[in-house]
Design a protein around this motif. Sequence first.
Motif, PDB file in Angstrom:
ATOM      1  N   ALA A 175      16.641   3.949   2.381  1.00 59.55           N
ATOM      2  CA  ALA A 175      15.706   4.919   2.592  1.00 59.55           C
ATOM      3  C   ALA A 175      15.315   5.385   3.992  1.00 59.55           C
ATOM      4  CB  ALA A 175      14.353   4.572   1.941  1.00 59.55           C
ATOM      5  N   ILE A 176      15.555   4.320   4.649  1.00 59.03           N
ATOM      6  CA  ILE A 176      15.297   4.511   6.281  1.00 59.03           C
ATOM      7  C   ILE A 176      16.355   5.245   6.830  1.00 59.03           C
ATOM      8  CG2 ILE A 176      14.874   3.556   8.477  1.00 59.03           C
ATOM      9  CD1 ILE A 176      12.574   3.058   6.589  1.00 59.03           C
ATOM     10  N   SER A 214       0.839  -1.157  -0.010  1.00 61.95           N
ATOM     11  CA  SER A 214      -0.098  -0.178  -0.077  1.00 61.95           C
ATOM     12  C   SER A 214       0.990   1.374   0.135  1.00 61.95           C
ATOM     13  CB  SER A 214      -1.010   0.040   1.208  1.00 61.95           C
ATOM     14  OG  SER A 214      -0.062   0.193   2.334  1.00 61.95           O
ATOM     15  N   TYR A 215       0.199   2.374  -0.408  1.00 63.99           N
ATOM     16  CA  TYR A 215       0.895   3.484  -0.323  1.00 63.99           C
ATOM     17  C   TYR A 215       1.008   4.250   1.124  1.00 63.99           C
ATOM     18  CZ  TYR A 215       2.019   3.310  -5.212  1.00 63.99           C
ATOM     19  OH  TYR A 215       2.505   3.055  -6.544  1.00 63.99           O
ATOM     20  N   LEU A 245       9.507   8.566   2.348  1.00 63.13           N
ATOM     21  CA  LEU A 245       9.702   8.442   0.969  1.00 63.13           C
ATOM     22  C   LEU A 245      10.473   9.843   0.348  1.00 63.13           C
ATOM     23  CD1 LEU A 245       6.995   6.215  -0.336  1.00 63.13           C
ATOM     24  CD2 LEU A 245       9.431   5.563   0.082  1.00 63.13           C
ATOM     25  N   ASN A 261       1.827   2.655   3.755  1.00 65.45           N
ATOM     26  CA  ASN A 261       2.768   1.707   4.253  1.00 65.45           C
ATOM     27  C   ASN A 261       3.247   2.373   5.808  1.00 65.45           C
ATOM     28  OD1 ASN A 261       5.245   0.181   5.242  1.00 65.45           O
ATOM     29  ND2 ASN A 261       4.846  -0.720   2.939  1.00 65.45           N
ATOM     30  N   LEU A 292       5.715   1.822   7.516  1.00 64.89           N
ATOM     31  CA  LEU A 292       7.143   2.203   7.855  1.00 64.89           C
ATOM     32  C   LEU A 292       7.463   3.157   6.500  1.00 64.89           C
ATOM     33  CD1 LEU A 292       9.886   1.584   8.980  1.00 64.89           C
ATOM     34  CD2 LEU A 292      10.109  -0.392   7.673  1.00 64.89           C
ATOM     35  N   TYR A 293       7.095   2.910   5.544  1.00 63.07           N
ATOM     36  CA  TYR A 293       7.761   3.909   4.200  1.00 63.07           C
ATOM     37  C   TYR A 293       6.459   4.749   4.036  1.00 63.07           C
ATOM     38  CZ  TYR A 293      11.553   0.446   3.718  1.00 63.07           C
ATOM     39  OH  TYR A 293      12.336  -0.343   3.755  1.00 63.07           O
TER      40      TYR A 293
END
Lengths: 151, 417
Positions: A66-67, A2-3, A13, A5, A7-8
């Motif tokens: 990314a994190i 899913s968008y 992002l 998310n 975590l992300y």
Amino acid sequence: MSYNNELYQQVILDHNRKPRNFRKVEDATHSCHGVNPLCGDDIVVYLKVDDRNIIQDISFEGSGCAISKASSSLMTTHLKGKNIDEARVCFHEFQKMVLGEMDPDKQEHHLGKLSLFMGVREYPSRAKCATLAWHTLTGALDRKAEGISTE
Amino acid sequence: MADPNILSTAKPAFDVDRIRREFPVLSQTINGKPVVYLDNAATTQKPRRVSERVFRFDTEEYGTVRRGAYRLCERSTQLYEEARKKVAAFMGTPDSSEIIFTSGTTQSINLVAYSFGKRFIQPGDEVIISNIEHHANTVPWQVVCEDRKAVLKVIPVNDRGELILEEYDKLLSGKTRIVAVNHVSNALGTVNPVKEIVRKARAAGARVLIDGAQSTPHIKLDVKDLDCDFYTFSGHKMYGPSGIGGLYARKEMLEAMPPYVTGGDMIRQVTLEKTTYAPPPMKFEAGTPPISQVIGLGEAIDYLNEIGMDKIAEYEHSLLEYGTQLLENIEGLRIIGTAREKASILSFHLDAVHPHDVVTLLDQEGIAIRGGHHCAQPTMIRFNVPATARASVSFYNKYEELDLLADSIRKIIKMFS
């Protein structure tokens, strides 16, 4: 996938895509090199601290997931203008949050937008990605000439 | 979505659904999604019969080995030695005393590096490895070379991840004592031309160790035909228990090499003045071995033999080809390791997404792959990436799982763009 998310999230992002304060502070008073040998994340954190212990400027350079990149970027935006003691408190709270020992929804904290990284607690192997910038910051404040490593 | 032209590629007959019923873990869900297990190069799942065999041994037949004259011990020793014979036959030697049980490939290579090095490597001698070895086939040789004041030489690879044999020819000399290379690279999947490597080493008078951790589960072996001196493997990468693996070694080498670990069970006679050693394989198996794990390994080998290594290789090759075509068609994805001969492994790098983010996001879809340097940092340096994402197939995987992998990677790329 899913968008929305946990975590992300979009903010993470976005900071990964366009990291803030992604440069070198030329007249830095403190800096430190931090690596996570496990995944190859490699950053340098720069600080310019004035004689009242206020962080006048803070930046980072390097590469990583990314994190770790978003965490570095958001850390710099959060700490600019704060004093060193406040920065250390934030590190302590941030670390407890990603390890699942502090719930920002239930406990008082000074993390502001950084509570976005709460999702990391579901991924213990990624906690090091989220805290690399903070460990490196602490290394800079403690003047660790040899740099820091998460391993 | 998957290209229909790829989907119509001819596929060998293989009853994967029947196979999958033997692996209970594969019918579980993670995050509400079916498990898609594609980290077989790290470790393989176990078929029910391996775990059941170990359970039956532990609960009905267990005893120590080689240390008693009572029934349980006799039976346990017999099963333990039968397992050794199964391993020997699986690897292609008629003499089971050429098989040493160890905790796995890492210990097997350390054993050879230490014992062979102590006996045969002198100052100024040379050891050859390659640029695409696992750390387990790199660090022991660095240590032994430092210790023996020998020189470590490295066979370079081309951009496809294949060893450059002309360079190997130049490295070989009368000073070369041993060549240690993998059969299949764990980071890239390259199948190395080990027979040719052995032939050239022998012509130069050098010994050869083949790290078979990644090849043993995928390729039919014949160590006698290969003519190598040492061949190593890990049980947990071939559907057996963890903590058990082994070493094939030519008998004359085992006789000439000093023991690696000393203690009980590896001796002929001990007095306070002097100790004489038991003949191989016991000379290299000090202490009570992991008995149950050995029994489990024997069962895993029976299982692989019943399916047939040729059939396994054929099906897995088809899966690998299929997965390769799917990933090649993804824009922004680069396959790391494009050797003409490959087995099981699909290592890749995305332009826009770090491998660890790929792994975490795939995990949310129930897909398990590895991200990292795969204990092969010199390989990562050679290909100028900090890490890769790596999918590795087994005969229990399905084409549809690779479709899901490819579709999920596309979604991740979109999410990061």
